[in-house]
Scaffold this active site. Structure first.
Site, PDB file in Angstrom:
ATOM      1  N   LYS A  40      43.949  88.560  23.791  1.00  0.00           N
ATOM      2  CA  LYS A  40      45.093  88.284  22.909  1.00  0.00           C
ATOM      3  C   LYS A  40      44.739  88.635  21.469  1.00  0.00           C
ATOM      4  O   LYS A  40      43.566  88.835  21.143  1.00  0.00           O
ATOM      5  CB  LYS A  40      45.483  86.804  23.027  1.00  0.00           C
ATOM      6  CG  LYS A  40      44.399  85.838  22.558  1.00  0.00           C
ATOM      7  CD  LYS A  40      44.759  84.383  22.881  1.00  0.00           C
ATOM      8  CE  LYS A  40      43.643  83.457  22.434  1.00  0.00           C
ATOM      9  NZ  LYS A  40      43.881  82.062  22.849  1.00  0.00           N
ATOM     10  N   ARG A 138      49.495  70.678  23.754  1.00  0.00           N
ATOM     11  CA  ARG A 138      50.010  71.842  23.070  1.00  0.00           C
ATOM     12  C   ARG A 138      51.064  72.457  23.979  1.00  0.00           C
ATOM     13  O   ARG A 138      52.243  72.404  23.704  1.00  0.00           O
ATOM     14  CB  ARG A 138      48.843  72.815  22.810  1.00  0.00           C
ATOM     15  CG  ARG A 138      49.030  73.750  21.681  1.00  0.00           C
ATOM     16  CD  ARG A 138      47.760  74.511  21.354  1.00  0.00           C
ATOM     17  NE  ARG A 138      47.260  75.331  22.455  1.00  0.00           N
ATOM     18  CZ  ARG A 138      46.309  76.273  22.305  1.00  0.00           C
ATOM     19  NH1 ARG A 138      45.760  76.473  21.124  1.00  0.00           N
ATOM     20  NH2 ARG A 138      45.907  76.980  23.336  1.00  0.00           N
ATOM     21  N   TYR A 260      40.358  89.068 -11.538  1.00  0.00           N
ATOM     22  CA  TYR A 260      41.502  88.203 -11.874  1.00  0.00           C
ATOM     23  C   TYR A 260      41.012  86.795 -12.199  1.00  0.00           C
ATOM     24  O   TYR A 260      40.154  86.253 -11.499  1.00  0.00           O
ATOM     25  CB  TYR A 260      42.462  88.131 -10.686  1.00  0.00           C
ATOM     26  CG  TYR A 260      43.222  89.408 -10.427  1.00  0.00           C
ATOM     27  CD1 TYR A 260      44.038  89.966 -11.402  1.00  0.00           C
ATOM     28  CD2 TYR A 260      43.139  90.045  -9.192  1.00  0.00           C
ATOM     29  CE1 TYR A 260      44.754  91.135 -11.156  1.00  0.00           C
ATOM     30  CE2 TYR A 260      43.847  91.206  -8.931  1.00  0.00           C
ATOM     31  CZ  TYR A 260      44.652  91.745  -9.915  1.00  0.00           C
ATOM     32  OH  TYR A 260      45.355  92.890  -9.659  1.00  0.00           O
ATOM     33  N   MET A 308      43.187  92.150  -3.557  1.00  0.00           N
ATOM     34  CA  MET A 308      43.837  92.664  -2.346  1.00  0.00           C
ATOM     35  C   MET A 308      43.095  93.856  -1.750  1.00  0.00           C
ATOM     36  O   MET A 308      42.872  93.928  -0.538  1.00  0.00           O
ATOM     37  CB  MET A 308      45.287  93.059  -2.657  1.00  0.00           C
ATOM     38  CG  MET A 308      46.069  93.453  -1.420  1.00  0.00           C
ATOM     39  SD  MET A 308      47.733  94.032  -1.778  1.00  0.00           S
ATOM     40  CE  MET A 308      48.516  92.547  -2.371  1.00  0.00           C
TER      41      MET A 308
END
Ligand SMILES: *Cc1c(COP(=O)(O)O)cnc(C)c1O
Length: 370
Positions: A40, A138, A260, A308
């Site tokens: 998955k 779940r 940043y 990023m």
């Protein structure tokens, strides 16, 4: 024609290591038990289209995916194997399962009812896996719901229950009492369906011992090199190697800030390398001012915030002939294994690997690599 070199970030996936991990897990199981493979989330970020056929060639005959779309993508590649879809059919999608021979995991009486309805419409018995909730809370049938299903003769005539499955909540903690209580509940559920095979253990569950192996184990994480036995040495082979290319190197003076928010300030003269990967590639932003890479044998810390597309490293301690544009930094690899990087980032290796970005150039080595 050889591919031209490209700037950026590369994820190398060792298909031999994945197959070796699968064989190793399969060899640990009690005699008669089989090993499936969970692929998955794009095989935990490794690329299901490449990983699943390699495991098929290694002998794996049962695969697990989370969603219908993941199953549809793999169906043409895995004609000789079963694909189990853990989510089970969402309302209205049942016919897509039969069209591609996907086997749904039935997680609720409503999903079972819809599957029965399709079986009647098609006038044939349809295969399914029954998921019983033994404590994870779940998905899955409650024990009483499972009993009712087992006793429903009309339903049993319409559905061929091939497997009773449950999932452990605390398998990576061998001493946790949930492991024994879930095993007991699982055995109780299986007693309703004598003769039907069972599956309880995922990666860590395999290491709890033969009682948890049942007939099918369903490892995912351990195939991809994630440690199934935290706090003990990792018995699995490492699979992924994440590299970022240096695009610029510069000398800076003391007091200069980086990135940043200006969160890092050079304590003295320093040499910095900017590499072409960032959080969009799956390098967690929480590694800002905490994580590191290796440049050759030198550990080079991340300075300032991961952004990023770019991340800055302090390469002052690295040999100058290595710290140059075009050189590759190792972010995940033999020196910095996934579990360690994830811990530094404040997460788990599962999240780190499934977050590896689509933008990474993926390179496959080993069995069947194309
Ligand atoms: C993800 C998953 C697995 C695999 O778990 P790992 O811990 O990665 O081995 C097995 N079964 C189910 C139902 C899952 O959702």
């Amino acid at each position: 024609m050889p591919e031209p070199p490209r700037a950026g970030a590369t994820l190398t996936v060792d298909l031999d290591a994945i197959c070796a991990n699968w064989r190793r897990l399969a060899a640990m199981l009690r005699p008669g038990a089989n090993c499936a493979a969970v692929v998955k989330a794009d095989a935990y970020g490794c690329g299901a289209i490449q990983v699943a056929p390699a495991l098929l060639a290694a002998g794996c005959r049962r695969f697990g995916v989370a969603s219908l779309d993941e199953g549809l993508a793999l169906a043409p590649l895995l004609r000789d194997a079963d694909i189990l879809v853990f989510s089970g059919p969402l309302p209205g999608t049942e016919a897509e399962y039969t069209a591609r021979r996907l086997i749904p995991v039935l997680n609720s009486p409503a999903q079972a009812a819809a599957w029965v309805e399709l079986a009647r419409k098609l006038d044939r018995r349809l295969p399914a896996v029954l998921h019983v909730d033994t404590g994870l809370t779940r998905l899955g049938f409650g024990l009483e719901e499972a009993r009712a299903l087992a006793e429903d003769n009309a339903l049993r005539a319409a559905i061929d229950i091939q497997l009773v499955m449950s999932h452990l909540a605390c398998a990576e903690e061998p001493a946790h009492p949930m492991n024994a209580s879930q095993l007991a509940a699982f055995r109780a559920a299986r007693a309703f369906l004598p003769g039907v095979e069972g599956s309880l253990a995922a990666s860590s569950g395999i290491f709890l011992g033969a009682d948890w192996h049942a007939d099918w184990a369903r490892p995912g994480a351990a195939l991809y090199g994630i440690n199934p036995t935290p706090n003990k040495p990792n018995p699995m082979r490492q699979v992924v190697h994440l590299q970022g290319e240096i695009v610029q190197v510069r000398e800076i003076d003391a007091g200069r800030t980086v990135g940043y928010g200006a969160t890092w300030r050079a304590p003295g003269k320093a040499r910095l390398a900017t590499a072409a990967l960032g959080y969009a590639d799956g390098l967690p932003r929480t590694l800002s001012n905490r994580g590191a890479a290796y440049l050759g044998d030198t550990r080079v810390p991340i300075v300032g915030r991961v952004s990023m597309d770019l991340t800055v490293f302090d390469v002052t301690q690295a040999p100058p002939e290595l710290a140059r544009p075009g050189a590759m930094l190792d972010l995940i690899g033999p020196r910095l294994v996934v579990d360690e990087v994830a811990e530094t980032a404040g997460t788990i290796a599962y999240e780190l690997m499934t977050g590896l970005g689509q933008r990474l150039r993926r390179v496959y080595v080993g069995a069947g690599a194309r």
